[in-house]
Design a protein around this motif. Structure first.
Motif, short mmCIF file in Angstrom:
data_model
loop_
_atom_site.label_atom_id
_atom_site.label_comp_id
_atom_site.label_asym_id
_atom_site.label_seq_id
_atom_site.Cartn_x
_atom_site.Cartn_y
_atom_site.Cartn_z
N PRO A 238 13.66 -30.51 -12.33
CA PRO A 238 13.09 -29.94 -13.60
C PRO A 238 14.15 -28.81 -13.88
O PRO A 238 14.48 -28.09 -13.42
CB PRO A 238 11.77 -29.40 -13.36
CG PRO A 238 11.64 -29.32 -11.79
CD PRO A 238 12.59 -30.36 -11.10
N GLU A 239 14.39 -28.76 -15.45
CA GLU A 239 15.14 -27.80 -15.97
C GLU A 239 14.51 -27.12 -17.21
O GLU A 239 14.53 -27.86 -18.08
CB GLU A 239 16.58 -28.36 -16.02
CG GLU A 239 17.61 -27.21 -16.79
CD GLU A 239 18.79 -27.73 -17.29
OE1 GLU A 239 19.43 -26.89 -18.21
OE2 GLU A 239 19.33 -28.81 -16.97
N TYR A 240 14.00 -26.15 -17.01
CA TYR A 240 13.27 -25.51 -18.31
C TYR A 240 14.53 -24.89 -19.19
O TYR A 240 14.92 -23.78 -18.87
CB TYR A 240 12.16 -24.48 -18.02
CG TYR A 240 11.11 -25.13 -17.00
CD1 TYR A 240 9.98 -25.80 -18.00
CD2 TYR A 240 10.85 -25.28 -15.82
CE1 TYR A 240 9.25 -26.75 -16.97
CE2 TYR A 240 10.12 -25.92 -14.99
CZ TYR A 240 9.21 -26.47 -15.65
OH TYR A 240 7.94 -27.56 -15.14
N ALA A 241 14.61 -25.63 -20.12
CA ALA A 241 15.67 -25.32 -21.10
C ALA A 241 15.11 -24.18 -22.11
O ALA A 241 13.98 -24.17 -22.61
CB ALA A 241 16.44 -26.31 -21.74
N ARG A 242 15.96 -23.58 -22.73
CA ARG A 242 15.91 -22.67 -23.87
C ARG A 242 16.65 -22.86 -25.07
O ARG A 242 17.45 -23.71 -24.89
CB ARG A 242 16.16 -20.95 -23.59
CG ARG A 242 15.08 -20.61 -22.49
CD ARG A 242 15.45 -19.06 -22.06
NE ARG A 242 14.57 -18.62 -20.98
CZ ARG A 242 14.70 -17.49 -20.62
NH1 ARG A 242 15.56 -16.63 -21.10
NH2 ARG A 242 14.02 -16.81 -19.49
N GLY A 243 16.18 -22.37 -26.39
CA GLY A 243 16.95 -22.74 -27.57
C GLY A 243 16.47 -24.17 -28.01
O GLY A 243 15.31 -24.62 -27.52
N ALA A 244 17.29 -24.47 -29.02
CA ALA A 244 16.88 -25.98 -29.71
C ALA A 244 16.99 -27.04 -28.79
O ALA A 244 18.10 -27.14 -28.15
CB ALA A 244 17.96 -26.06 -30.82
N PRO A 245 15.93 -27.95 -28.68
CA PRO A 245 16.14 -29.05 -27.77
C PRO A 245 17.39 -29.76 -27.98
O PRO A 245 17.60 -30.07 -28.92
CB PRO A 245 14.62 -30.00 -28.13
CG PRO A 245 13.90 -28.97 -28.74
CD PRO A 245 14.74 -27.64 -29.47
N ALA A 246 18.06 -30.19 -26.87
CA ALA A 246 19.12 -31.15 -26.89
C ALA A 246 19.24 -31.87 -25.63
O ALA A 246 18.87 -31.34 -24.55
CB ALA A 246 20.51 -30.03 -27.20
N GLY A 247 20.21 -32.78 -25.79
CA GLY A 247 20.38 -33.85 -24.55
C GLY A 247 19.05 -34.43 -24.13
O GLY A 247 18.10 -34.59 -24.73
N GLU A 248 19.43 -35.17 -22.83
CA GLU A 248 18.28 -35.93 -22.22
C GLU A 248 17.37 -35.04 -21.86
O GLU A 248 17.41 -33.90 -21.15
CB GLU A 248 18.96 -36.61 -20.90
CG GLU A 248 17.95 -37.63 -20.54
CD GLU A 248 18.56 -38.37 -19.20
OE1 GLU A 248 18.26 -37.98 -18.05
OE2 GLU A 248 19.21 -39.32 -19.60
N ARG A 249 15.98 -35.25 -22.26
CA ARG A 249 14.86 -34.42 -22.16
C ARG A 249 13.45 -34.81 -22.47
O ARG A 249 13.57 -35.98 -23.10
CB ARG A 249 15.21 -33.18 -23.18
CG ARG A 249 14.87 -33.65 -24.66
CD ARG A 249 15.39 -32.39 -25.73
NE ARG A 249 15.18 -32.82 -27.17
CZ ARG A 249 16.14 -33.58 -27.63
NH1 ARG A 249 17.24 -34.07 -27.19
NH2 ARG A 249 15.90 -33.94 -28.99
N MET A 250 12.38 -34.14 -22.09
CA MET A 250 10.98 -34.44 -22.47
C MET A 250 10.58 -32.97 -23.29
O MET A 250 10.76 -31.98 -22.78
CB MET A 250 10.33 -34.59 -21.07
CG MET A 250 10.28 -35.79 -20.70
SD MET A 250 9.24 -36.28 -19.39
CE MET A 250 8.97 -38.15 -19.37
N GLU A 251 10.07 -33.44 -24.29
CA GLU A 251 9.20 -32.58 -25.12
C GLU A 251 7.84 -32.43 -25.09
O GLU A 251 7.19 -33.38 -25.53
CB GLU A 251 9.64 -32.40 -26.46
CG GLU A 251 11.30 -32.07 -26.77
CD GLU A 251 11.69 -32.54 -28.22
OE1 GLU A 251 10.87 -32.23 -28.96
OE2 GLU A 251 12.87 -32.86 -28.33
N ILE A 252 7.16 -31.71 -24.20
CA ILE A 252 5.81 -31.87 -24.15
C ILE A 252 5.05 -30.67 -24.75
O ILE A 252 5.11 -29.56 -24.52
CB ILE A 252 5.43 -31.85 -22.51
CG1 ILE A 252 6.38 -32.71 -21.75
CG2 ILE A 252 4.02 -32.10 -22.17
CD1 ILE A 252 7.33 -32.23 -20.98
#
Length: 483
Positions: free
Chosen positions: A27-41
């Motif tokens: 898991p990588e809890y990213a910040r800012g605008a969603p980008a790249g390979e990801r899950m938005e939950i």
């Protein structure tokens, strides 16, 4: 994988499901605008309904949704659990829409699936709510029946005792337990036993003062039979001196490595009431044994079993692992058939768990795929049932090959109470020894208490005063139940 959580802070639930679906990801809890390979939950609470959604960006865009009527606001813990399940289901459905193969346990995560399967919940609902395969659900239900019987047999102040000896002849490639090879640490064994005797005394004092009743004793590790016959005699005598063992129903010793088993040691154990031993081949293939770093052969396992049967009075458990490096379904089938020919009272079939710190991970060993592991486990279930064994406890671990399970199988009349109690949290476990994990269980909905002794032998020896002082928490816990 990048994770973006909106409307909730259920990170642990999110990580559990991520690990189930994509065990290679972290898991990588990213910040800012969603980008790249990801899950938005996302979790959205409306006036009457709560909805979870997941958008998976991985080779395309895939969506999953789950919703429910709002749970009782007066039960915040129940609400949190329901919302976490909703989040997991949304993630699970997004992955399936992306073409992810359905896991055997569906959307179910966690160590103890049997806790969710009670007489008050139909098997059909268990399958529907978690999308568990009917085969796994039936396996879980069979094991749960033994849990209910064990629970009914326990009284309020019954406890189990665990004694851990963190030494082994060598370290296996799949192992992440903190156990010292005696090749490197023989000089630590005697001071370790000196410290262990102090902890046994401190635990026994608490047990007697509180009127607790040991009903099961489990001597694990490491490999306790790494100790000499004289050292085993010393430890067993100390346990008898410090605890009232009159109500003990079973006494198990892990004699897991056949290269540590002698008739002299077995006679010492039998003289002190040990009535169950584990002789754990893991595999009956010499090539696979060599690959996992065990310095014995399949023939040594047969010799060890002969010694156990010669001394007599022991039920025998044998552990097998599905998914070891260098193994395949045909080799696993051969192992199981050889073990069944030995007629042990218990057979425990583990799925390889890819644990951090194990040589299998650090060296990048080639492993059987999920389909091959599934074939091994399916064959084991069919043959064990046909041979008169039934499942009596079941649990799962992180990083398991294919997301499968570990199952203890028993012949009628040979259920091991300790294994059920520790896996299903039926009673308190008072642990002693290096890395020993004491877990004090409440049955009133309150919080359980857990504390762990230092793992490494030298740390345990040097910190024994603190380890013994911590035993006061046992008394504080039980007195708090009376308030």
């Amino acid at each position: 994988m990048k994770l973006y959580c909106t409307g909730h802070e259920y990170r642990y639930a999110v990580e559990q499901m991520l690990l189930t679906l994509f065990p290679e990801e972290r898991p990588e809890y990213a910040r800012g605008a969603p980008a790249g390979e990801r899950m938005e939950i996302r979790l959205h609470r409306a006036a009457k309904m709560t909805t979870a959604s997941c958008v998976l960006h991985r080779g395309g865009v895939f969506r999953g949704f789950a919703r429910m009527n709002n749970p009782d606001a007066a039960d915040p813990l129940g609400r949190e659990r329901a919302e976490q399940r909703l989040v997991k289901n949304a993630m699970y459905r997004a992955a399936l829409s992306a073409g992810h193969e359905k896991p055997a346990w569906g959307a179910l995560t966690g160590v103890r699936p049997g806790k969710l399967l009670t007489p008050h919940e139909a098997l059909r609902r268990f399958i529907e709510d978690y999308d568990v395969s009917p085969r796994r659900a039936a396996l879980c239900l069979d094991a749960a029946r033994h849990t209910l019987a064990a629970e009914a047999s326990l009284e309020e102040k019954d406890v189990c005792l665990y004694l851990g000896v963190p030494f082994c002849p060598t370290r296996c490639a799949y192992c992440s337990f903190v156990s010292q090879s005696v090749e490197k640490s023989m000089k630590l064994i005697e001071p370790f036993l000196d410290a262990l005797e102090q902890e046994i005394e401190a635990t026994g004092e608490q047990c007697k003062a509180l009127g607790l009743r040991p009903v099961s004793l489990y001597f694990g590790g490491g490999t306790p039979t790494t100790l000499s016959a004289r050292q085993l005699e010393r430890v067993c005598k100390k346990l008898e001196d410090c605890f009232d063992l009159a109500a003990l129903r079973e006494f198990t010793v892990e004699a897991g490595r056949p290269d540590t088993i002698t008739e002299e040691k077995l006679r010492v154990l039998r003289a002190h009431g040990v009535d169950r031993v584990s002789v754990n081949p893991q595999t009956m293939s010499d090539a696979v044994l060599e690959a996992i770093g065990r310095r014995h052969t399949a023939a040594d396992i047969l010799t060890a079993l002969e010694k156990v049967r010669t001394v007599g009075g022991f039920a025998v458990n044998m552990d097998l692992i599905a998914g070891l490096p260098g193994d395949d379904p045909e080799g696993f089938r051969s192992t199981l058939e050889q073990v069944l020919a030995l007629a042990p009272e218990n057979v425990t079939v583990h799925t390889l768990s890819l644990k951090k710190g194990s040589r299998i991970l650090t060296e990048g060993a080639a492993l059987p795929g999920a389909a091959e592991v599934a074939a091994m486990l399916d064959y084991a279930e069919e043959r064990l049932r046909a041979a008169g064994y039934g499942p009596y406890y079941l649990y799962r671990q992180k990083f398991m090959s294919g997301g499968f399970e570990n199952v203890g199988w028993t012949r009628p009349g040979h259920v091991n109470l300790y294994n059920i109690c520790i896996m299903e949290e039926l009673c308190s476990i008072l642990a002693m020894g290096g890395g020993g994990s004491t877990k004090l269980i409440r049955h009133d909905g309150g919080r359980n208490l857990r504390f762990i002794a230092p793992k490494y032998p030298l740390e345990y020896i040097e910190g024994i005063a603190g380890v013994c002082g911590e035993k006061q928490r046992i008394g504080e816990f039980y007195h708090s139940l009376e308030d």
